[in-house]
Structure formats: structure tokens, C-alpha cells
Scaffold this motif. Structure first.
Motif, short mmCIF file in Angstrom:
data_model
loop_
_atom_site.label_atom_id
_atom_site.label_comp_id
_atom_site.label_asym_id
_atom_site.label_seq_id
_atom_site.Cartn_x
_atom_site.Cartn_y
_atom_site.Cartn_z
N GLY A 1 -9.94 12.14 3.23
CA GLY A 1 -9.01 12.66 2.23
C GLY A 1 -7.60 12.26 2.59
N ILE A 2 -6.74 12.26 1.57
CA ILE A 2 -5.34 11.93 1.80
C ILE A 2 -4.47 12.66 0.78
N PHE A 3 -3.34 13.14 1.24
CA PHE A 3 -2.38 13.79 0.35
C PHE A 3 -1.50 12.72 -0.27
N LEU A 4 -1.42 12.71 -1.59
CA LEU A 4 -0.60 11.74 -2.30
C LEU A 4 0.17 12.42 -3.42
N SER A 5 1.37 11.93 -3.65
CA SER A 5 2.12 12.36 -4.83
C SER A 5 1.49 11.67 -6.04
N ARG B 1 -1.35 16.12 -4.24
CA ARG B 1 -2.75 16.51 -4.42
C ARG B 1 -3.53 15.88 -3.27
N PHE B 2 -4.73 16.38 -3.07
CA PHE B 2 -5.60 15.87 -2.01
C PHE B 2 -6.67 15.02 -2.67
N TYR B 3 -6.68 13.73 -2.36
CA TYR B 3 -7.60 12.77 -2.97
C TYR B 3 -8.63 12.31 -1.96
N LEU C 1 0.83 -1.19 0.00
CA LEU C 1 0.00 0.00 0.00
C LEU C 1 0.87 1.25 0.00
N PRO C 2 0.64 2.19 -0.93
CA PRO C 2 1.52 3.35 -1.05
C PRO C 2 1.22 4.49 -0.07
N PHE C 3 0.33 4.25 0.88
CA PHE C 3 0.06 5.27 1.89
C PHE C 3 -0.33 4.58 3.19
N GLU D 1 2.94 9.63 -8.03
CA GLU D 1 3.38 8.23 -8.00
C GLU D 1 2.57 7.41 -7.00
N GLN D 2 2.34 7.96 -5.81
CA GLN D 2 1.53 7.25 -4.82
C GLN D 2 0.12 7.02 -5.34
N PHE D 3 -0.44 8.02 -6.02
CA PHE D 3 -1.78 7.88 -6.58
C PHE D 3 -1.81 6.76 -7.62
N ARG D 4 -0.84 6.74 -8.51
CA ARG D 4 -0.79 5.69 -9.54
C ARG D 4 -0.66 4.31 -8.91
N LEU D 5 0.18 4.19 -7.90
CA LEU D 5 0.33 2.92 -7.21
C LEU D 5 -0.96 2.50 -6.52
#
Length: 170
Positions: free
Chosen positions: A127-131, A115-117, A21-23, A133-137
Motif C-alpha cells: 500500500g502507499i499513501f498518495l494525494s 488516500r491509501f492505494y 514517478l510521483p512516489f 494528484e500523485q494518484f493521477r500522475l
């Protein structure tokens, strides 16, 4: 508290969080779309300030207009008007508040590395802040689309909420 979210995955066979998991679920920001829609956007934004500063976000000027007589709630941010409640929007207030909040936060992050997803929706909105790359993963990690981070957009019927064939709208 976040252990409950982790247990949710463990209780649903086939929905275990991936090992890679990337986060971290401890990084989730609990929001609740109902709270946002009930004159809560400015307060939620102010509570997010420490994280926004950490990611170098530009501060967005936000004003809330509430007319109890007319039964309206509107948010003004950076020259954009977001009707949340009233003006025929009563049924969609939770959705409109979610869209407005994420749009406002991400406008401030336009030049940032993250970004905030959104995760989930309704009363379970987080919500979570992801780069990037983290979003793609994260998009590849989860078997069910509804478990993936997403970007709320004003496009019915799902408003950006990830859909599996059998998944209901948020």
C-alpha cells in the motif's frame, strides 16, 4: 528490500519505472494479502498508525472475531461487518481481507489530503499513501495497468485490480 522491487522493473524490459514517478518505492507499506486474511487486519492497522496520524486520519475502532470451531474470521470496523473467512468465503479470503483493510484505512482518511492505494496483490500486496494528484500522475506513468496504484473494491471478477488486455486477475 525495496531495491528488489526496483530491480523487478529493471529486469522486465518495457516495465522500467518512469523517471517522473510521483512516489518513492521506499514509502511502500508491505502487507501480503495472506497475512491480512489470517487474522492480521487489526495488527496491520495498528502498525500503520504513525502514518495515519501523519495524514490526519480519524482513528477507526476495529474488532476481530475469530471462531476456531466454526472456522470464521470477521472484522468489525465503524459499525461495518467484514466477513473474511468462513461463511462460504474461504476461497476469497485474501481478496476480502484486502478489500476490508483498504476500506477501513480509507474510511479514516475521508477528510484527509491522501488516500491509501494498493499496489500489486496477493503475497506481493503493498500500500502507499498518495494525494489525488500523485494518484493521477501514477495512472499516466506506468505502461502496464497492473503496475499502477488501485483501490480494492468488492466487485468481481477483478475487484478493482487494474487490467491490461493480457493481464490475469489477481
Amino acid at each position: 528490500m525495496f531495491e528488489n522491487i526496483k530491480r523487478f522493473f529493471e529486469a522486465d524490459s518495457g516495465s522500467q519505472p518512469p523517471a517522473d514517478l510521483p512516489f518513492d518505492y521506499d514509502d511502500l507499506v508491505l502487507l501480503d494479502a495472506e497475512d491480512l486474511a489470517e487474522v492480521g487486519i487489526l495488527e496491520a492497522y495498528q502498525q500503520l498508525h504513525p502514518q495515519l496520524r501523519q495524514y490526519g486520519a480519524a482513528e477507526i475502532d476495529i474488532a476481530e472475531e475469530v471462531d476456531e470451531d466454526a472456522g470464521t474470521y470477521t472484522v468489525l470496523a465503524d459499525g461495518i461487518r467484514y466477513p473474511i473467512y468462513g461463511e462460504g468465503a474461504e476461497e476469497d479470503a485474501w481478496v476480502l481481507a484486502t478489500i476490508a483493510f483498504f476500506d477501513i484505512v480509507n474510511a479514516g482518511l475521508a477528510d484527509a489530503s491522501h488516500r491509501f492505494y494498493a499496489l500489486y496483490g496477493g503475497n506481493d500486496l503493498a500500500g502507499i499513501f498518495l494525494s489525488d494528484e500523485q494518484f493521477r500522475l501514477a495512472q499516466r506513468c506506468f505502461k502496464r495497468a497492473m503496475d499502477r496504484p488501485w483501490v480494492p473494491v468488492n466487485q468481481p471478477p477483478h475487484y478493482g485490480f487494474p487490467q491490461d488486455e493480457e493481464a490475469p486477475a489477481p
